[in-house]
Design a protein around this motif. Structure first.
Motif, PDB file in Angstrom:
ATOM      1  N   GLU A 187      34.365  68.325   0.407  1.00  0.00           N
ATOM      2  CA  GLU A 187      33.213  69.163   0.040  1.00  0.00           C
ATOM      3  C   GLU A 187      31.905  68.621   0.587  1.00  0.00           C
ATOM      4  O   GLU A 187      30.901  69.315   0.599  1.00  0.00           O
ATOM      5  N   LYS A 188      31.916  67.354   1.052  1.00  0.00           N
ATOM      6  CA  LYS A 188      30.667  66.735   1.529  1.00  0.00           C
ATOM      7  C   LYS A 188      30.516  66.816   3.039  1.00  0.00           C
ATOM      8  O   LYS A 188      29.463  66.491   3.589  1.00  0.00           O
ATOM      9  N   ILE A 189      31.585  67.184   3.732  1.00  0.00           N
ATOM     10  CA  ILE A 189      31.542  67.217   5.200  1.00  0.00           C
ATOM     11  C   ILE A 189      31.853  68.633   5.682  1.00  0.00           C
ATOM     12  O   ILE A 189      32.892  69.205   5.330  1.00  0.00           O
ATOM     13  N   ALA A 190      30.948  69.185   6.480  1.00  0.00           N
ATOM     14  CA  ALA A 190      31.106  70.565   6.948  1.00  0.00           C
ATOM     15  C   ALA A 190      32.334  70.708   7.844  1.00  0.00           C
ATOM     16  O   ALA A 190      32.718  69.755   8.528  1.00  0.00           O
ATOM     17  N   LYS A 191      32.921  71.913   7.817  1.00  0.00           N
ATOM     18  CA  LYS A 191      34.103  72.158   8.676  1.00  0.00           C
ATOM     19  C   LYS A 191      33.694  72.196  10.138  1.00  0.00           C
ATOM     20  O   LYS A 191      34.465  71.884  11.038  1.00  0.00           O
ATOM     21  N   GLU A 192      32.434  72.636  10.384  1.00  0.00           N
ATOM     22  CA  GLU A 192      31.909  72.688  11.756  1.00  0.00           C
ATOM     23  C   GLU A 192      30.693  71.770  11.847  1.00  0.00           C
ATOM     24  O   GLU A 192      29.825  71.803  10.980  1.00  0.00           O
ATOM     25  N   LEU A 193      30.647  70.954  12.893  1.00  0.00           N
ATOM     26  CA  LEU A 193      29.514  70.044  13.092  1.00  0.00           C
ATOM     27  C   LEU A 193      28.653  70.557  14.239  1.00  0.00           C
ATOM     28  O   LEU A 193      29.178  70.969  15.277  1.00  0.00           O
ATOM     29  N   GLU A 194      27.338  70.512  14.039  1.00  0.00           N
ATOM     30  CA  GLU A 194      26.423  70.921  15.115  1.00  0.00           C
ATOM     31  C   GLU A 194      26.115  69.693  15.976  1.00  0.00           C
ATOM     32  O   GLU A 194      25.654  68.671  15.467  1.00  0.00           O
ATOM     33  N   PHE A 202      25.812  72.696  20.551  1.00  0.00           N
ATOM     34  CA  PHE A 202      27.061  73.434  20.378  1.00  0.00           C
ATOM     35  C   PHE A 202      27.767  72.948  19.110  1.00  0.00           C
ATOM     36  O   PHE A 202      27.320  71.987  18.468  1.00  0.00           O
ATOM     37  N   VAL A 203      28.835  73.636  18.774  1.00  0.00           N
ATOM     38  CA  VAL A 203      29.528  73.343  17.517  1.00  0.00           C
ATOM     39  C   VAL A 203      30.924  72.819  17.821  1.00  0.00           C
ATOM     40  O   VAL A 203      31.586  73.318  18.735  1.00  0.00           O
ATOM     41  N   ILE A 204      31.346  71.808  17.081  1.00  0.00           N
ATOM     42  CA  ILE A 204      32.748  71.368  17.201  1.00  0.00           C
ATOM     43  C   ILE A 204      33.398  71.357  15.807  1.00  0.00           C
ATOM     44  O   ILE A 204      32.704  71.190  14.792  1.00  0.00           O
ATOM     45  N   VAL A 205      34.690  71.522  15.807  1.00  0.00           N
ATOM     46  CA  VAL A 205      35.465  71.472  14.563  1.00  0.00           C
ATOM     47  C   VAL A 205      36.282  70.173  14.596  1.00  0.00           C
ATOM     48  O   VAL A 205      37.167  70.021  15.446  1.00  0.00           O
ATOM     49  N   PRO A 206      35.975  69.194  13.728  1.00  0.00           N
ATOM     50  CA  PRO A 206      36.681  67.905  13.776  1.00  0.00           C
ATOM     51  C   PRO A 206      38.198  68.046  13.757  1.00  0.00           C
ATOM     52  O   PRO A 206      38.911  67.298  14.429  1.00  0.00           O
ATOM     53  N   GLU A 207      38.705  69.033  12.991  1.00  0.00           N
ATOM     54  CA  GLU A 207      40.175  69.188  12.891  1.00  0.00           C
ATOM     55  C   GLU A 207      40.811  69.532  14.242  1.00  0.00           C
ATOM     56  O   GLU A 207      41.975  69.216  14.481  1.00  0.00           O
ATOM     57  N   ASP A 208      40.043  70.185  15.139  1.00  0.00           N
ATOM     58  CA  ASP A 208      40.566  70.499  16.482  1.00  0.00           C
ATOM     59  C   ASP A 208      40.909  69.227  17.255  1.00  0.00           C
ATOM     60  O   ASP A 208      41.670  69.257  18.221  1.00  0.00           O
ATOM     61  N   TYR A 209      40.257  68.126  16.860  1.00  0.00           N
ATOM     62  CA  TYR A 209      40.459  66.858  17.567  1.00  0.00           C
ATOM     63  C   TYR A 209      41.327  65.895  16.729  1.00  0.00           C
ATOM     64  O   TYR A 209      41.275  64.667  16.915  1.00  0.00           O
ATOM     65  N   GLY A 210      42.075  66.468  15.805  1.00  0.00           N
ATOM     66  CA  GLY A 210      42.990  65.662  14.984  1.00  0.00           C
ATOM     67  C   GLY A 210      42.274  64.732  14.022  1.00  0.00           C
ATOM     68  O   GLY A 210      42.845  63.727  13.596  1.00  0.00           O
ATOM     69  N   ILE A 211      41.022  65.064  13.688  1.00  0.00           N
ATOM     70  CA  ILE A 211      40.275  64.223  12.738  1.00  0.00           C
ATOM     71  C   ILE A 211      40.466  64.817  11.346  1.00  0.00           C
ATOM     72  O   ILE A 211      40.023  65.941  11.076  1.00  0.00           O
ATOM     73  N   GLU A 212      41.146  64.069  10.513  1.00  0.00           N
ATOM     74  CA  GLU A 212      41.446  64.578   9.168  1.00  0.00           C
ATOM     75  C   GLU A 212      40.415  64.067   8.170  1.00  0.00           C
ATOM     76  O   GLU A 212      40.141  62.874   8.113  1.00  0.00           O
ATOM     77  N   ILE A 213      39.871  65.019   7.407  1.00  0.00           N
ATOM     78  CA  ILE A 213      38.906  64.644   6.372  1.00  0.00           C
ATOM     79  C   ILE A 213      39.648  64.671   5.028  1.00  0.00           C
ATOM     80  O   ILE A 213      40.173  65.714   4.637  1.00  0.00           O
ATOM     81  N   PRO A 214      39.689  63.514   4.327  1.00  0.00           N
ATOM     82  CA  PRO A 214      40.417  63.484   3.048  1.00  0.00           C
ATOM     83  C   PRO A 214      39.820  64.460   2.027  1.00  0.00           C
ATOM     84  O   PRO A 214      38.601  64.711   2.033  1.00  0.00           O
TER      85      PRO A 214
END
Lengths: 181, 139
Positions: free
Chosen positions: A164-171, A147-159
């Motif tokens: 550009e190196k980390i996908a918005k959605e993780l498999e 399944f797919v998760i979006v880190p930002e949904d869990y309050g994980i902020e990517i600087p």
């Protein structure tokens, strides 16, 4: 005699309950991020999980520090800057298999299921739903899901500098090899 | 172009290249091979589990991310996903053991329950058991 009967009934009740429960202490959860700049993969082979084939309940627990990356620096950034492993050391999932009454997990075979429940990462809980496959083979059960998760949904902020190196959605991939408790 | 300016320019180029090389090495650095790393703690499985069971927060602070070495009796060997293998070292406590995770290429000989092994690994913390990751055998 009455005492003996009570003890026996109690024992059999517990036996029946535990007979439906399967467990693993070395399950796998991994995640994968793909961007044109870089692919990032992390593996965790230390997942604890219990599956109750009677009720369809399923629970996972993972230590964030158990995720291993190809590069040490990625692992360091993941633990210190993104998921804040010292503050939120564990992630959990607690849910159930949809329509467990239509499944007979005592019979060998492959079953397509949908698992729904609460996923807690970084101290934030969200409802998730994922299709998966449960394969019953004699005394063991193998469960897999993606399944797919979006880190930002869990309050994980990517600087911005690494955005550009980390996908918005993780498999996310799950593989559990359960044995009867 | 004066010779002083040339020296400064050369110095800056060397500094820039040096920085870039160090940055690249740091970026591509992988986990160390623990067979070449000195353990931060040498402890037996029962004692480590006992410390986590008594005060998980304090034991997490003390051990997580550190290299731990221990000698213990194998209670089970379980194959995980891919090449992952988990070796359980008994604690004598029915509540939990120490689980050491490693890849199967690190296993040279057959291991069976009852064997006494010395293992070094990085402590990840405690779920039901205390977990060591990236483990190696200590000969």
């Amino acid at each position: 005699m009455k005492k003996l009967a009570i003890i026996l009934v109690t024992f059999l009740s517990f036996y029946n309950l535990s007979a439906q429960k399967y467990m693993t202490r070395n399950g796998y959860i991994g995640f994968f991020s793909h961007t044109p700049m870089e692919d990032i993969k992390a593996d965790n082979n230390q997942v604890a999980s219990v599956l109750d084939t009677g009720t369809g309940e399923i629970v996972f627990q993972v230590l964030m520090k158990s995720f291993k990356f190809e590069k040490s620096l990625m692992e360091e950034h993941f633990n210190e800057n993104y998921v804040e492993s010292e503050k939120f050391p564990k992630s959990t999932f607690s849910g159930e298999i949809g329509e467990p009454s239509s499944l007979d997990l005592t019979v060998n075979g492959k079953y397509e299921v949908v698992v729904e429940g609460d996923l807690t990462i970084h101290g934030i809980t969200k409802k998730v739903s994922a299709p998966g496959i449960i394969e019953v083979k004699n005394e063991s059960i193998v469960a897999t899901a993606k399944f797919v998760i979006v880190p930002e949904d869990y309050g994980i902020e990517i600087p911005g500098v690494v955005r550009e190196k980390i996908a918005k959605e993780l498999e996310v991939s799950v593989e559990m090899k359960y044995t009867r408790m | 172009m004066s010779s002083t300016f040339k020296v400064i320019l050369l110095g800056l180029v060397i500094l820039f290249l040096g920085g870039a090389i160090v940055g690249l090495i740091m970026y591509n650095k992988t986990d160390p091979d623990l067979s070449r790393v000195k353990a931060d703690f040498v402890i037996n499985p029962a004692k480590l589990f006992e410390e986590f069971a008594a005060d998980e927060a304090a034991a997490t602070e003390k051990y997580v991310g550190r290299i731990v070495e221990m000698t213990g009796t194998v209670t089970s060997i379980d194959k995980g996903s891919g090449t992952s293998i988990s070796i359980r070292l008994g604690t004598g406590n029915f509540m939990g053991d120490v689980i050491c995770t490693l890849t199967d290429e690190k296993i040279e000989n057959d291991i069976k329950p009852g064997d006494i092994l010395t293992i070094r690994g990085e402590c990840s913390g405690m779920l039901m058991d205390v977990l060591l990751n990236n483990c190696v055998f200590v000969k």
